[in-house]
Every structure is written in C-alpha cells, then in structure tokens.
Design an enzyme around this catalytic site. Structure first.
Site, PDB file in Angstrom:
ATOM      1  N   HIS A 376       0.801  -1.227   0.000  1.00 26.24           N
ATOM      2  CA  HIS A 376       0.000   0.000   0.000  1.00 26.24           C
ATOM      3  C   HIS A 376       0.836   1.279   0.000  1.00 26.24           C
ATOM      4  O   HIS A 376       0.296   2.342   0.283  1.00 26.24           O
ATOM      5  CB  HIS A 376      -0.915   0.034   1.235  1.00 26.24           C
ATOM      6  CG  HIS A 376      -2.078  -0.889   1.160  1.00 26.24           C
ATOM      7  ND1 HIS A 376      -3.260  -0.569   0.523  1.00 26.24           N
ATOM      8  CD2 HIS A 376      -2.254  -2.135   1.648  1.00 26.24           C
ATOM      9  CE1 HIS A 376      -4.116  -1.572   0.635  1.00 26.24           C
ATOM     10  NE2 HIS A 376      -3.525  -2.537   1.315  1.00 26.24           N
ATOM     11  N   LYS A 567      -8.429  14.043   4.626  1.00 23.45           N
ATOM     12  CA  LYS A 567      -7.600  12.830   4.612  1.00 23.45           C
ATOM     13  C   LYS A 567      -6.531  12.998   5.682  1.00 23.45           C
ATOM     14  O   LYS A 567      -6.429  14.056   6.317  1.00 23.45           O
ATOM     15  CB  LYS A 567      -6.959  12.610   3.241  1.00 23.45           C
ATOM     16  CG  LYS A 567      -6.179  13.802   2.706  1.00 23.45           C
ATOM     17  CD  LYS A 567      -5.708  13.544   1.283  1.00 23.45           C
ATOM     18  CE  LYS A 567      -6.880  13.526   0.322  1.00 23.45           C
ATOM     19  NZ  LYS A 567      -6.702  12.613  -0.796  1.00 23.45           N
ATOM     20  N   ARG A 568      -5.750  11.957   5.886  1.00 23.61           N
ATOM     21  CA  ARG A 568      -4.653  12.045   6.837  1.00 23.61           C
ATOM     22  C   ARG A 568      -3.765  13.242   6.501  1.00 23.61           C
ATOM     23  O   ARG A 568      -3.492  13.519   5.329  1.00 23.61           O
ATOM     24  CB  ARG A 568      -3.850  10.738   6.773  1.00 23.61           C
ATOM     25  CG  ARG A 568      -2.727  10.590   7.745  1.00 23.61           C
ATOM     26  CD  ARG A 568      -2.331   9.111   7.850  1.00 23.61           C
ATOM     27  NE  ARG A 568      -2.161   8.483   6.553  1.00 23.61           N
ATOM     28  CZ  ARG A 568      -0.976   8.311   5.943  1.00 23.61           C
ATOM     29  NH1 ARG A 568       0.124   8.736   6.520  1.00 23.61           N
ATOM     30  NH2 ARG A 568      -0.898   7.691   4.785  1.00 23.61           N
ATOM     31  N   LYS A 573       0.578  14.403   0.875  1.00 27.48           N
ATOM     32  CA  LYS A 573      -0.798  14.684   0.442  1.00 27.48           C
ATOM     33  C   LYS A 573      -1.000  16.174   0.155  1.00 27.48           C
ATOM     34  O   LYS A 573      -2.018  16.570  -0.390  1.00 27.48           O
ATOM     35  CB  LYS A 573      -1.788  14.184   1.496  1.00 27.48           C
ATOM     36  CG  LYS A 573      -1.759  12.652   1.627  1.00 27.48           C
ATOM     37  CD  LYS A 573      -2.741  12.156   2.669  1.00 27.48           C
ATOM     38  CE  LYS A 573      -2.647  10.642   2.841  1.00 27.48           C
ATOM     39  NZ  LYS A 573      -3.191   9.884   1.701  1.00 27.48           N
ATOM     40  N   THR A 675      -8.657   6.332  -1.757  1.00 25.84           N
ATOM     41  CA  THR A 675     -10.049   5.871  -1.874  1.00 25.84           C
ATOM     42  C   THR A 675     -11.027   7.011  -1.631  1.00 25.84           C
ATOM     43  O   THR A 675     -12.171   6.946  -2.064  1.00 25.84           O
ATOM     44  CB  THR A 675     -10.338   4.722  -0.885  1.00 25.84           C
ATOM     45  OG1 THR A 675      -9.947   5.113   0.435  1.00 25.84           O
ATOM     46  CG2 THR A 675      -9.604   3.454  -1.290  1.00 25.84           C
ATOM     47  N   LYS A 679     -14.824   7.955  -3.347  1.00 31.16           N
ATOM     48  CA  LYS A 679     -16.059   8.284  -2.618  1.00 31.16           C
ATOM     49  C   LYS A 679     -16.635   9.604  -3.108  1.00 31.16           C
ATOM     50  O   LYS A 679     -17.846   9.733  -3.323  1.00 31.16           O
ATOM     51  CB  LYS A 679     -15.779   8.345  -1.116  1.00 31.16           C
ATOM     52  CG  LYS A 679     -15.350   7.029  -0.507  1.00 31.16           C
ATOM     53  CD  LYS A 679     -14.713   7.214   0.872  1.00 31.16           C
ATOM     54  CE  LYS A 679     -14.035   5.939   1.323  1.00 31.16           C
ATOM     55  NZ  LYS A 679     -13.210   6.127   2.532  1.00 31.16           N
TER      56      LYS A 679
END
Length: 834
Positions: A376, A567-568, A573, A675, A679
């Site tokens: 991952h 998100k985290r 990111k 993911t 969504k």
C-alpha cells in the site's frame, strides 16, 4: 413449534431450531422493547440515551445471527476454500445504518421507532465510530469485508480489538491535541466474545533443541512469557443475500488474572503486573513509534495478530483433518494487508514445523502456497523494518526461521545472478547497515505466491522501482488490483437523497452492480434531472453546513462552492499546496482582484500522527489562516477556510455527499491509490488532481473535460529535481511572491513569531521531496479553471452527473471479484445466490 435438536453432517449436535425472526416493524419494535426493558433494565425512552440504540442493535444483531449461523454452516458443509484477511487496521465506523440497509429493514426500523416518538437518525447518532484504523488502509479493509459478504465470498477478517482506537482530535489555539478514543466505554453490542476460541501467544524465552529416540531433531520455544488472545466476533452482512461473514478481533489478556501469593503478601502492584503488561498489547492503535517501548509494542501487536489468527485457523483444520495438511492450501489463503502482518510468513512455518512436525520443504510449500501480499505504499520510509536485536529478545524462534528463509532465498538469487554481490545485498531480507534490521516487505514478497499493488500506476512503479529486483526474479508473482469503495456505505447509506434519485431513474441494480450508473450518462444533459441533482446536492450541503457550525461555531453558506480536502495530514498529500492557493485567493480579494471568483468555502480535515511535528505545524497554519480569513469582513460571503475537527468515518459520510470539488493533489508517484477520491467521485464531486494513484484511472473513466488536471508527472519529476530551485520559481511568479511575502511577514502569526519558519523553509528547500513550489502555478491555473466552470451551473452539474455515472469501476465489488479471480479462487456460499 420448536424442532428437536439434530446432529449435523460434522457430527455436532445442533441446538434447538427456532422460528425465524420477523423483519416487519412490529417484530423489530417488540424485540427492541424486550431488550430495552429486560436486558438493559430501562423503564422509559429518551432519544439522547445510548440504551435505545443498544436495544435496536441487539434486535438487529439477532436477525444477522440467524443468517450468520447459516453462512458458517454452509461453508462447513461445503468444505469450500476460504480467505483470511489479516489487517492491523479495520476502520469500520458505525455499523447500524449499514446493517439495516443490507438486511433491507431501514424503513421498518424507522417505523418501529416512530411509534415510540423517536427518530432513527437520532438513534444512529448514539453509535460510537469503531475507529480501529488510521485512514485509507483500515477503511479499505472494511469496504473489502462488505463486498465479500455481498458477493457471497467466504472471507474472514482478522484484526485487533484495540481498547482505544484512533485518537479524538481537539483543537487548542489551532494546535492538534490528542485525546483517548474510549469507543468501548459503553460496551459494543455488535460483538460476541468467543472465549472458547482463545489462543496462547509466546514472547521472549529461548530456543531449545533435542533429539527423540528416532534421532529426529525437535525444537522447543521455552521459558516464554505467554499472553492469551481472546476473539470477539462481529457480523458482516452482505446486501440482502442472507450471507453474513465474520470480522474476528483479538484482545490480549493475561494467562492468570493476578498473582494471589503476591497479592496476599501486600504487593498489590506486582500482583497485577502481568495482567497489565498483557493487556497493553491491545490497548491502543498505533503506539508512538518514536520511542523504543512504542516500537516494541508495535512488534508485539503484529506478532499477536498473526500468531493468534494462524493458530485459530490451524486449530479448525486439525479438528477435522488431524495432522494431514496435504489439502490445506486448497482450502485456505491468507491475504496480508500491507507489511504489518508479514510476520505471518515465519509464524506459519514455526507452527507447521514445531507444532506439527513438518520438515522445512513441506512447511515452505504450504506457506508459499497460502500467503498473498498487498502493498500500500510507494514511500521507502514507510516499508517496515524491525531491529534484529528486538526480534532476538521478543521472538527468538521466529528470528531463526527468518534467517533460514533468507539463506535459502539468497541461494536462489545467487543462482539467478551468479557472483553479483551487490544484488545479494539489495535483496537480502536482512539490512546489514547501519543497523541490522529485517525488511518486512521483502519477507512478505518471498513468502507469498501473489504480490499486488492497489492502482495501475502504483503497481507499475512498484515493479519498476521499490521491488524491481523481485519483479525481475518472479515476474508472474506481481499483479495489480485497483482499489475501490463499497457503494452500499458510500452512496446508498450516506447519501439517501441521491440514491433515491438515481434509483427512481435507472432502478436499484446499481447497489450491487455499480456499472449500472452508466445509465445516468444520457441524463447528464436533461435539465429537469440536473435540477433534481442540484436540489439533492444543496440539501446535503445544508446538512453539512449545520454540522460544521455546531462543531466550529462558524456559519457556512451552502450556496458557496464546497472545496474539500479531507484525509490524513501528511506532507505528500500536500495540504500545504492547498493552503498556498487559499492565501492566493485571500490576497486577490484583498487587492480588489477577486470579483470574478465564485464564493468558495475550503474545507480541510484530517489527523496528524502524534509524533509527526511537520504535519501538526500544517494543522496550526491552516487554523491560523482560517482565523484571519473568517474574521475579515471583506471575505464574508466570498471566501472561507475551515479545518474540520476530529475527522472520522461518520464525518466523511456527511462530507462526501456535500462536496463540489474533490482535492486529490498529492505529489505524483507518492499516493498508492487513494479511496477518498472514489467516494467523492461516486457522490458527484469533480476532481482536481495530479496524475497520482487511482487519479490516473479516474481521469481515464471521466475524460479530460470532467477532471481538472495539473502538476508534474512521475516521468517529469526526476528531470525537474536535478535543477530544482524553489526560490527561483517564487521569484519569477508574481502571485507566488505575494503568497510567500504574507507568510514571511508573519501576517498569519503576528503574536506567535517564528512558529511557521519550518513550514516556510520546506517550501523553499531544493531538496523538498514533495515538489510543492514546482506545482504551485499549475495548481493555481487549474483552480482558476475550476472557478470559471463552477459559475456555469448547467455545465458543472453535467460534470457532476458524469463523474458519478462513470464511477462504476471503483466499487470494491469489482476489486474483490478481481482478487477472487486471480488470487483466491473461492466458491460462493450457497446463500449468496439467493
């Protein structure tokens, strides 16, 4: 009438058969009242209390349990193959809404509660999130379980029942403050303790060898400090197919509650020391790995999960087959969710050799025929390694096996590349310098028959980069399985307005076949359908706005564009890039250059790991900028920035139906899949993103005209990095200069000088691995295009509809079919065909 007990085909005497429970409102109401009064001892109903929620869960669980027992019986009788999904994280969130949906009794439960003067939505709010995961990895595991049950695939999840899940996040002066997540404080009515299935886990001790009378060498792992693993089972229902699979979570307990002799002697602390030490293993999700004790506890957790799960499965096998494991690989496979359960490879070897007397070759054949590994991450620093010295202390016998695996593996490497010492060093399971460590990802690859990435780009980069040598040695072992999300939770349950609109136009088959959403494509230009679509979106935005105001105190205008990045919190990111653009918009409005900008509220949410100082600094920066923007009268109705506190699964269920724009802006080549992007897409948000992770496949699905693309590609980054000069980029971009000047001058931290120096320095750092400055101009230009597109209401709605319509490939139903076709080869349970 109740039937007499019978003996089943396995020779077990079944309990008395009971008549099936009704699924109508009367039956649900009657059973809920029964539990509320007779089990919980409550006399009156109050919507703000947890008791009515517990009563409804027990009534619902009873109905699941009927199907649960039948599913297990079908599997046992059919003797089919089953998969075991080993994951250190399962981010389940709340279960009631989805259980009612999958049973098909949402309306009936709502009607039952209405008769009590209670709203079902109020009862849902009483459920605590089961936050047994950190982010995408754990939520993906939860989606996998839902899809496997819906497809009728016999898959059992194995995880850890952490007493404290993902921490609650509180903001204090803009800083993240972590508080314990005591999700079990009021009990967890979904679970059933299975004390009879407990297993004993060994730690420490030493290894002893001896020969029997036949001269055969035996190995004992002795003088160990043992811990009990107690399983708690949670039902995982499929969608209206009568299949219920199992999530089995392990809780640690001492072999003895306390030392009575110590207690009687007055040494009360010593008397319970063993109990406390044992229970610490499953006390908290992700102990702080910055300390030696935290790292050791993490390793204990991983071995505890792997050993308990494998012992559990082998005990089942031995009960029916004795010591004959010839068909074991035909009946079981173990999917390792990232490197966390990789220790299952040597542990299965240990159990087969030491407990069941197998020789090495036979044990290795069984192991490598049953283990499969999912990677991952593309970040080398995220690939787990463990100090050999720690293994020597905690798991001496397991370490011996790892060394033997490595010796035999390197012999194979040497045969493939004779005399190449460099490749032997690169591929060894043991990193020799600067400290001897075990490379867990390599261990997982060597011990597995399948290794997969989770998006097409990710899998390609794994084979060309991190695992290039292994892919050259075993090219057929590597494959791709693009992630997905379950549309039952992430559309049908969380966005009922849109679900009803879609079903009213194309029917309900999309709930189990998301490709059916393609039927929406012809409706994308239908003005009446567009208006209905906008009405649903507006209702969802109004709902989220009310939630945000209750959490933050800031009113939000639902008429504004909802620009969302949740998100985290992590540098790759690039929440920082989003913040730089926010400052740019603020600067434009202040300068009187923002008349053509659509009103926009930028929503950022997520948690930073407790030991991740830079991510925490980003949270503080976001909140400081938000304070300036949200209190400036000139920004009112034009621009807002909000940090959504304590982001979790239930929050996402509110956020993703309301989002207009989905921010997926990680540095290309850093995100394995993502993911959240799926969504948002499924719920009609339009993506702005880089060519990273599953964004590549989302762009392919929706087309260039329905996606806002920017940023360097994976192929372009190395060339740019050679001469990367962020300060030169800033100097040559007027907008960027203005943004950095505001940061340099402390405009957002007047009374806290210097607190953002490290963040500012990171933007200017020529070694910045996230290439933030390099992508600034592309991001700003793409956001300008977003603003122009959003002001054309009909065109934007069309884009929104097409994003949802073309999200079919991103269902975990498709993902799990792919896993089953290429890796698992399971047969469906009979109930799954009903």
């Amino acid at each position: 009438m109740i039937d007499r007990p019978e003996t089943d085909s396995l020779g077990d005497v079944e309990l008395l058969r009971l008549p099936p429970l009704g699924l109508d409102a009367d039956s649900i109401l009657s059973d809920s009242i029964h539990y509320h009064r007779r089990m919980l001892g409550r006399r009156t109903f109050r919507t703000h209390e947890h008791f009515l929620y517990q009563a409804l869960v027990h009534a619902t669980r009873d109905r699941l349990t009927e199907r649960w027992i039948e599913s297990r019986t079908d599997l046992a009788r059919g003797q089919g193959k089953r998969a075991c999904y080993l994951s250190l994280e399962f981010l389940m969130g709340r279960l009631l809404r989805n259980a009612l949906l999958n049973l098909g009794i949402t309306d009936e439960a709502s009607e039952a509660l209405d008769r009590l003067g209670v709203k079902l939505e109020d009862v849902h709010e009483q459920e605590h999130d089961a936050g047994l995961g950190n982010g995408g990895l754990g939520r993906l595991a939860a989606c996998f379980l839902d899809s496997c049950a819906t497809l009728g695939l016999p898959v059992t999840g194995y995880g850890i029942r952490y007493r404290f899940g993902m921490f609650h996040q509180r903001l204090e002066n803009g800083y993240q403050v972590e508080e314990p997540d005591s999700w079990l404080r009021e009990g967890y009515p979904w679970e059933i303790e299975r004390i009879e299935r407990r297993q004993t886990i060994k730690f420490g001790g030493k290894v002893k060898r001896f020969k029997d009378s036949m001269g055969r060498v035996h190995i004992d792992w002795i003088d160990t400090h043992d811990v009990l693993a107690i399983p708690y089972d949670i039902p995982i229902p499929g969608y209206r197919n009568d299949v219920v699979n199992t999530l089995r979570l392990w809780s640690a307990a001492a072999t003895d509650e306390f030392d009575l002799e110590e207690f009687n002697a007055g040494s009360y602390g010593d008397a319970v020391a063993a109990k406390n030490e044992a229970e610490n293993i499953t006390m908290v999700l992700y102990p702080n790995a910055e300390t030696e004790n935290g790292r050791e506890l993490r390793l204990r957790q991983q071995y505890f999960l792997a050993s308990a799960s494998l012992q559990d499965i082998i005990a089942d096998w031995a009960r029916q087959n004795g010591n004959d494991f010839d068909q074991f690989a035909d009946k079981y496979c173990f999917q390792l969710n990232d490197t966390h359960p990789a220790i299952a490879v040597p542990e299965l070897m240990r159990l087969l050799m030491d407990e069941h007397g197998f020789g090495w070759d036979k044990a290795w054949q069984v192991t490598t025929s049953t283990m499969a590994y999912t990677n991952h991450t593309l970040l080398p620093e995220a690939l787990e390694t463990w100090p050999v010295a720690m293994f020597e202390t905690l798991l001496p016998r397991v370490l011996e096996i790892i060394y033997e695996i490595n010796v035999r593996f390197l012999a194979e490497v040497s045969r493939h590349w004779p005399g190449d010492l460099e490749i032997l060093k690169r591929m060894s399971l043991i990193q020799e310098t600067p400290e001897k460590k075990i490379r867990m990802a390599y261990l997982a690859i060597v011990g597995s028959y399948s290794v997969n990435g989770v998006a097409a780009l990710h899998s390609k980069l794994l084979q060309q980069g991190l695992f290039r040598d292994f892919a050259e040695l075993w090219p057929t072992k590597f494959n791709n399985k693009t992630n997905g999300v379950t549309q039952r939770r992430w559309l049908a349950a969380c966005n009922p307005g849109l679900a009803d609109l879609i079903s009213g136009r194309i029917g309900e088959d999309w709930v189990t076949d998301l490709e059916q959403l393609e039927k929406l494509v012809p409706l994308a230009d239908d003005s009446d359908f567009q208006q209905e679509w906008r009405t649903v979106k507006q209702d969802n935005k109004t709902r989220l706005a009310a939630n945000i105001e209750s959490k933050t105190g800031y009113p939000v205008d639902p008429e504004m564009m909802f620009d969302v990045q949740v998100k985290r919190i992590h540098e790759y990111k690039r929440q920082l890039l989003n913040v730089l653009h926010t400052i740019h918009l603020y600067d434009r409005i202040v300068r009187g250059d923002g008349d053509d900008l659509p009103p926009r509220v930028i929503i950022i949410g997520g948690k930073a790991a407790p030991g991740y100082d830079m991510a925490k600094a980003h949270i503080k920066l976001i909140n400081n900028i938000a304070e300036v923007i949200n209190t400036d009268p000139a920004m009112r109705g034009r621009l807002q920035l909000l940090f959504y506190p304590d982001y979790n699964v239930s929050a996402m269920e509110l956020i993703c139906p309301a989002a207009d724009l989905s921010e997926q802006i990680s540095t290309a080549g850093k995100e394995a899949s993502g993911t959240g992007n799926m969504k948002f897409m499924m719920n009609g948000a339009v993506t702005i993103g880089t060519l990273d992770g599953a964004n590549v496949e989302i762009l392919e699905a929706v087309g260039d005209e329905n996606f806002f693309l920017f940023g360097l590609t994976v192929e372009e980054i190395p060339a740019v990095r050679e001469t990367y000069d962020p300060q030169s980029i800033i100097d040559n971009d007027r907008d960027f200069r203005r943004v950095m000047r505001l940061l340099d001058n402390g405009h957002f931290n007047h009374f806290e000088p210097g607190i953002f120096d490290s963040v500012i320095a990171a933007v200017r750092d020529p070694q910045d691995p996230w290439m933030t400055a390099a992508d600034f101009r592309g991001f700003v230009d793409a956001q300008d295009a977003v603003g122009r597109a959003y002001q054309d209401t009909s065109s934007w709605t069309r884009m929104s509809i097409l994003n949802s319509a073309r999200s079919g490939r991103f269902s975990t139903d498709r993902t799990m079919r792919d896993y089953n076709r290429d890796i698992w080869h399971l047969e469906k349970l009979n109930a799954g065909d009903s």
